[in-house]
Design an enzyme around this catalytic site. Structure first.
Site, PDB file in Angstrom:
ATOM      1  N   GLU A 104      27.215 109.260  -8.473  1.00 51.87           N
ATOM      2  CA  GLU A 104      28.549 108.582  -8.980  1.00 51.87           C
ATOM      3  C   GLU A 104      29.403 109.790  -8.421  1.00 51.87           C
ATOM      4  O   GLU A 104      30.712 109.531  -8.144  1.00 51.87           O
ATOM      5  CB  GLU A 104      28.494 108.508 -10.213  1.00 51.87           C
ATOM      6  CG  GLU A 104      29.902 107.927 -10.865  1.00 51.87           C
ATOM      7  CD  GLU A 104      30.014 107.725 -12.414  1.00 51.87           C
ATOM      8  OE1 GLU A 104      28.919 107.792 -13.112  1.00 51.87           O
ATOM      9  OE2 GLU A 104      31.009 107.587 -13.020  1.00 51.87           O
ATOM     10  N   GLU A 135      26.373  98.808 -11.607  1.00 47.81           N
ATOM     11  CA  GLU A 135      27.424  99.812 -11.987  1.00 47.81           C
ATOM     12  C   GLU A 135      26.948 101.089 -11.511  1.00 47.81           C
ATOM     13  O   GLU A 135      26.028 101.597 -11.719  1.00 47.81           O
ATOM     14  CB  GLU A 135      27.635 100.052 -13.551  1.00 47.81           C
ATOM     15  CG  GLU A 135      28.600 100.733 -13.910  1.00 47.81           C
ATOM     16  CD  GLU A 135      29.340 100.348 -15.442  1.00 47.81           C
ATOM     17  OE1 GLU A 135      29.046  99.457 -15.901  1.00 47.81           O
ATOM     18  OE2 GLU A 135      29.922 101.381 -15.754  1.00 47.81           O
ATOM     19  N   ARG A 136      28.006 101.706 -10.705  1.00 46.10           N
ATOM     20  CA  ARG A 136      27.549 103.021 -10.278  1.00 46.10           C
ATOM     21  C   ARG A 136      26.257 102.837  -9.147  1.00 46.10           C
ATOM     22  O   ARG A 136      25.776 104.085  -8.837  1.00 46.10           O
ATOM     23  CB  ARG A 136      27.574 104.014 -11.067  1.00 46.10           C
ATOM     24  CG  ARG A 136      28.567 104.305 -12.201  1.00 46.10           C
ATOM     25  CD  ARG A 136      29.989 104.269 -11.477  1.00 46.10           C
ATOM     26  NE  ARG A 136      30.909 104.375 -12.633  1.00 46.10           N
ATOM     27  CZ  ARG A 136      32.157 104.228 -12.233  1.00 46.10           C
ATOM     28  NH1 ARG A 136      32.721 104.176 -10.991  1.00 46.10           N
ATOM     29  NH2 ARG A 136      33.242 104.344 -13.154  1.00 46.10           N
ATOM     30  N   HIS A 152      35.887 116.835 -13.256  1.00 43.19           N
ATOM     31  CA  HIS A 152      36.214 115.314 -13.193  1.00 43.19           C
ATOM     32  C   HIS A 152      37.787 115.438 -12.389  1.00 43.19           C
ATOM     33  O   HIS A 152      38.915 115.177 -13.021  1.00 43.19           O
ATOM     34  CB  HIS A 152      36.528 115.272 -14.764  1.00 43.19           C
ATOM     35  CG  HIS A 152      36.729 113.827 -15.131  1.00 43.19           C
ATOM     36  ND1 HIS A 152      37.678 113.020 -14.659  1.00 43.19           N
ATOM     37  CD2 HIS A 152      35.907 113.157 -16.045  1.00 43.19           C
ATOM     38  CE1 HIS A 152      37.472 111.908 -15.389  1.00 43.19           C
ATOM     39  NE2 HIS A 152      36.360 112.007 -16.030  1.00 43.19           N
ATOM     40  N   ASN A 163      26.115  99.391 -20.295  1.00 44.44           N
ATOM     41  CA  ASN A 163      27.355  98.473 -20.822  1.00 44.44           C
ATOM     42  C   ASN A 163      26.323  97.172 -21.013  1.00 44.44           C
ATOM     43  O   ASN A 163      26.493  96.250 -19.679  1.00 44.44           O
ATOM     44  CB  ASN A 163      28.466  98.504 -19.675  1.00 44.44           C
ATOM     45  CG  ASN A 163      29.005  99.924 -19.694  1.00 44.44           C
ATOM     46  OD1 ASN A 163      29.151 100.416 -20.815  1.00 44.44           O
ATOM     47  ND2 ASN A 163      29.485 100.412 -18.721  1.00 44.44           N
ATOM     48  N   TRP A 201      40.846 110.358 -19.029  1.00 42.10           N
ATOM     49  CA  TRP A 201      40.346 109.766 -17.763  1.00 42.10           C
ATOM     50  C   TRP A 201      41.076 110.441 -16.646  1.00 42.10           C
ATOM     51  O   TRP A 201      40.977 110.090 -15.509  1.00 42.10           O
ATOM     52  CB  TRP A 201      40.178 108.496 -17.673  1.00 42.10           C
ATOM     53  CG  TRP A 201      39.026 107.792 -18.647  1.00 42.10           C
ATOM     54  CD1 TRP A 201      38.145 108.315 -19.211  1.00 42.10           C
ATOM     55  CD2 TRP A 201      38.658 106.299 -18.833  1.00 42.10           C
ATOM     56  NE1 TRP A 201      37.352 107.577 -19.763  1.00 42.10           N
ATOM     57  CE2 TRP A 201      37.518 106.526 -19.523  1.00 42.10           C
ATOM     58  CE3 TRP A 201      39.432 105.127 -18.079  1.00 42.10           C
ATOM     59  CZ2 TRP A 201      37.073 105.193 -19.936  1.00 42.10           C
ATOM     60  CZ3 TRP A 201      38.864 103.951 -18.847  1.00 42.10           C
ATOM     61  CH2 TRP A 201      37.702 104.062 -19.523  1.00 42.10           C
ATOM     62  N   GLU A 240      33.348 104.097 -24.752  1.00 42.80           N
ATOM     63  CA  GLU A 240      34.035 103.358 -23.739  1.00 42.80           C
ATOM     64  C   GLU A 240      33.982 101.849 -23.784  1.00 42.80           C
ATOM     65  O   GLU A 240      34.000 101.103 -23.062  1.00 42.80           O
ATOM     66  CB  GLU A 240      33.418 103.941 -22.303  1.00 42.80           C
ATOM     67  CG  GLU A 240      33.070 105.153 -22.076  1.00 42.80           C
ATOM     68  CD  GLU A 240      32.612 105.567 -20.595  1.00 42.80           C
ATOM     69  OE1 GLU A 240      31.763 104.695 -20.225  1.00 42.80           O
ATOM     70  OE2 GLU A 240      33.100 106.265 -20.047  1.00 42.80           O
ATOM     71  N   ASP A 257      30.279 114.566 -18.058  1.00 43.80           N
ATOM     72  CA  ASP A 257      29.924 113.197 -17.601  1.00 43.80           C
ATOM     73  C   ASP A 257      29.220 113.324 -16.263  1.00 43.80           C
ATOM     74  O   ASP A 257      29.694 112.972 -15.230  1.00 43.80           O
ATOM     75  CB  ASP A 257      30.846 112.035 -17.453  1.00 43.80           C
ATOM     76  CG  ASP A 257      30.557 110.783 -17.244  1.00 43.80           C
ATOM     77  OD1 ASP A 257      29.154 110.670 -17.115  1.00 43.80           O
ATOM     78  OD2 ASP A 257      31.188 109.926 -16.912  1.00 43.80           O
TER      79      ASP A 257
HETATM   80  O1  GCW Z   1      29.253 107.995 -15.716  1.00 42.55           O
HETATM   81  C1  GCW Z   1      30.148 107.234 -16.653  1.00 42.55           C
HETATM   82  C2  GCW Z   1      30.200 106.109 -15.681  1.00 42.55           C
HETATM   83  C3  GCW Z   1      30.095 104.693 -16.513  1.00 42.55           C
HETATM   84  C4  GCW Z   1      29.039 104.755 -17.223  1.00 42.55           C
HETATM   85  C5  GCW Z   1      29.280 105.761 -18.306  1.00 42.55           C
HETATM   86  C6  GCW Z   1      27.974 105.747 -19.189  1.00 42.55           C
HETATM   87  C7  GCW Z   1      27.510 102.830 -17.493  1.00 42.55           C
HETATM   88  O2  GCW Z   1      31.646 106.015 -14.970  1.00 42.55           O
HETATM   89  O3  GCW Z   1      30.037 103.704 -15.338  1.00 42.55           O
HETATM   90  O4  GCW Z   1      28.950 103.443 -17.644  1.00 42.55           O
HETATM   91  O5  GCW Z   1      29.246 106.916 -17.719  1.00 42.55           O
HETATM   92  O6  GCW Z   1      27.072 106.802 -18.969  1.00 42.55           O
HETATM   93  O7  GCW Z   1      27.990 105.072 -20.213  1.00 42.55           O
END
Ligand code: GCW
Length: 719
Positions: A408, A182-183, A536, A225, A558, A306, A380
């Site tokens: 990311e 992921e990312r 964002h 996740n 989002w 999330e 984030d």
């Molecule tokens: O930065 C965001 C990301 C998600 C990530 C989430 C997190 C792992 O877009 O992909 O999930 O944060 O930090 O939990």
């Protein structure tokens, strides 16, 4: 088919099967020092080396010193007895000579992981010793000593004491069990679950060695996740095999715990943290893990965030959930790293306020072996964020920093962005929690509130790409994270310099200009992506490229319009007392500065204030003019970087020179894209002309809005 000349065929077939400068070796390149006078001085000071003691870690020390000295200086013999100018490594327990030097008091001060490198005399002979209380400290000292040689520093009279300021220095891999990341922008996950535990990819060793070389002492190998399967016996024996590889390097393994695992993996009806059967399930599971991995580090948990399950599914607090897991790992000295990255689209309050609102009231209710892991900023990992208001706000709880190394939001692995400057801005910021000097760094290293437990995490940017991180310069972010985790007082510039010298060359006509490129790179990126506190406004879901127009989606928090709030009057999120009042979460003096339109640093202006298009900024320009100026200056700076890089041809190996050149082409193209798309879009609100002298975008806004990226990492195309 054209015939290949015989000479060519001969050459190719006799070429050694090595990957020359493909970046695999990272900063641990021990090529022969070609500066004759430097090499001669070193040789005068190093007649041989010896490592006293036997342990898996000391064997690594031996290997490292041997390959380091042989590589850098040629044949430096291993010796069996002390003679003049020998390098001796070991601990007071493992080496009689070191024991006789009576260094105990000095070593105790340095703690479990600290080391001492000392030039001294023993029986009339000059020695350089690399020592520590424990073997792993000797390993850290060894890497430090070799770094001195790699970076051409004097070694004739050394007295270096070094110990980490933060206990847990951990990488977080967002690696899924199917090996997607992921990312992740550097290939697939390193962990080959199918072939483990019997097949040990040599890369696992190289990974652990690289981490040890910068003092990283823990790794969470699975995505936050989380998938409960990792806790099943099928996987745990594989995790144990990785732990066995990492152990001698001082790297502990951690796993992410999916909160609903008792249901998914245990067949229970609930995962309620107050239910005794659930508590017992975790206790049993933890016992099973420790029977396989006696030094297992503990769990990292993303809960009620999330879509991840958590204690709130059962009307319990975060503390209830964290404490349950903490009780399970406590008998084995394990820890729980519980993430504070929580926000809920059904909570009407400003997203930036939600983590603080949830966690601050729980201060003092967490078990002693829990750290709350907080992202550097409240939203984030945006290109730039003010420090998270939780830092300093929970004095009774160890707060752990979470930085994102994987890019990311800063151009994936195609943009050269040296993130140490971003980390430093956050670490050095003053929370004023206990008056002036209460920096974020002092909060997380435990010194401000006297916590024994302290930690820092970096979301890894590592994958199966041959050079580990995709962009050759992304290696510097891994490196800098480790160095700052060890010592947050280091400057971003000094870290860049040592990294460049080790990774490329010591030649000043390369190091100096490139250090400057690195030093400016983050500000430049902020400038062409999200200047003046914007945040964002990137592409939906994949987060690739600009998309400030995102609106009307199933989650308002989002969308981009939620964050920039642009309208005919102005732009920016009013988080001052007249708006969401997020500023009130900061300590008085900080709240006052951020909350005031006049005092708020302009780098955070639109983060905290909604500002009129025609309002004047410090430069004398109006907000609209300044916004344009920043976008254009950012893109122009990228052009200058490209030009500078091109003048460096021939100063380093062709492979990496060309790679970076192509990547800078992409970055410049994307900087222009960000600039044009954002300026055209915001212009629809300001209704003002792009200032004279700035080249007009060659496409209309609609063009940018219609772009699609089925190939963007993280996207599964529908057709
Ligand atoms: O930065 C965001 C990301 C998600 C990530 C989430 C997190 C792992 O877009 O992909 O999930 O944060 O930090 O939990």
């Amino acid at each position: 088919m054209k015939k290949l000349p015989l000479l060519f065929i001969l050459l190719v077939s006799f070429m050694p099967a090595v990957h020359s400068e493909d970046g695999y070796r990272l900063w641990l390149r021990y090529d022969r020092i070609n500066d004759k006078s430097v090499a001669a001085t070193y040789k005068k000071n190093i007649s041989g080396w010896m490592v006293q003691g036997n342990s898996p870690t000391l064997s690594l020390v031996k290997k490292e010193i041997h390959s380091g000295l042989t590589g850098l200086l040629g044949n430096i013999p291993e010796v069996k007895a002390v003679k003049a100018s020998v390098i001796l490594a070991g601990t007071p327990q493992s080496s009689e000579i070191i024991r006789n030097l009576n260094l105990d008091t000095r070593l105790q001060k340095l703690g479990r992981e600290g080391f001492l490198i000392l030039t001294t005399t023993y029986q009339g002979k000059k020695l350089t010793i690399i020592t520590a209380q424990e073997d792993v400290g000797v390993l850290y000292g060894t890497f430090h000593f070799l770094k001195l040689l790699q970076t051409h520093q004097p070694i004739n009279k050394l007295d270096i004491e070094s110990s980490p300021r933060i206990n847990l220095r951990v990488l977080n891999h967002w690696d899924n069990l199917d090996r997607t990341v992921e990312r992740g922008y550097a290939g697939f996950s390193l962990w080959d679950w199918h072939k483990l535990p019997d097949y040990i990819d040599p890369r696992y060793h190289d990974y652990a060695r690289a981490n040890a070389s910068i003092g990283i002492n823990g790794t969470v190998v699975t995505n936050v996740n989380a998938n409960a399967r990792i806790l099943s016996p099928y996987y745990l024996e594989k995790v144990a095999a990785l732990a066995d590889v990492f152990r001698p390097y001082g790297v502990k393994i951690y796993l992410t715990a999916r909160f609903s695992a008792p249901i998914e993996a245990g067949g229970l009806k609930t995962a309620d943290p107050l239910d005794p059967t659930v508590q017992q399930w975790w206790k049993d599971k933890v016992k099973e893990i420790y029977s396989l991995i006696p030094d297992f580090g503990g769990f990292l948990v993303k809960a009620n965030s999330e879509g991840q399950p958590g204690p709130q599914n059962y009307d319990r607090h975060h503390a209830d959930g964290a404490n349950m897991l903490a009780d399970a790992v406590a008998p084995f000295n394990g820890v729980v790293m519980w993430r504070a990255f929580v926000y809920d689209e059904n909570v009407p309050d400003d997203r930036a306020k939600q983590a603080y609102n949830e966690f601050k009231p729980l201060d003092g209710t967490f078990r002693k072996n829990i750290l709350i892991q907080v992202k550097n900023g409240a939203i984030d990992f945006q290109p730039r964020e003010p420090f998270h208001p939780m830092f300093g706000a929970m004095p009774q709880t160890p707060l752990m920093m979470e930085f994102q190394l994987t890019q990311e939001y800063t151009g994936f692995s195609t943009h050269l962005v040296y993130l140490a400057n971003q980390f430093k801005e956050c670490l050095d910021d003053d929370t004023y929690a206990k008056g002036k000097g209460s920096t974020v760094a002092n909060v997380i290293d435990g010194s401000l509130d006297n916590h024994q437990l302290s930690g820092i995490a970096g979301v890894a940017n590592i994958g199966t790409d041959r050079n580990w991180t995709g962009h050759p310069f992304a290696q510097a972010n891994w490196y800098a994270f480790g160095r700052l985790a060890w010592d947050h007082q280091l400057s971003a510039q000094s870290i860049a310099e040592e990294w460049l010298r080790m990774t490329f060359t010591n030649a000043p006509d390369f190091v100096n200009p490139v250090k400057e490129i690195m030093d400016n790179s983050w500000e430049t990126t902020v400038s062409y992506m999200t200047p003046l506190g914007l945040h964002h406004i990137m592409g939906w879901s994949h987060h690739f490229g600009p998309a400030p127009w995102i609106k009307d989606r199933h989650r308002a928090d989002w969308t981009s319009v939620y964050y920039h709030q642009a309208n005919k009057d102005g732009i920016g999120f009013n988080r001052s007392a007249t708006g969401s009042n997020a500023v009130a979460q900061y300590a008085g003096p900080v709240a006052e500065v951020f909350g005031s339109r006049e005092q708020c640093p302009e780098k955070f202006l639109l983060w905290f204030h909604h500002v009129g298009w025609s309002e004047k900024l410090k430069s004398g320009r109006t907000l609209w003019e300044e916004l344009c100026h920043q976008y254009y200056a950012g893109a122009d700076a990228m052009k200058a970087v490209q030009q500078k890089w091109n003048t460096l041809e021939g100063k380093i190996d062709r492979e990496r020179f060309e790679q970076v050149k192509m990547l800078l082409d992409i970055q410049y193209k994307e900087a222009i894209w960000w600039r044009n798309a954002c300026v055209l879009y915001f212009q629809t609100f300001s209704g003002m002309e792009i200032p004279a002298g700035m080249e007009k975008p060659d496409k209309a806004l609609q063009y940018y809005m219609n772009l699609e990226f089925p190939y963007a990492p993280g996207i599964r195309p529908q057709w």
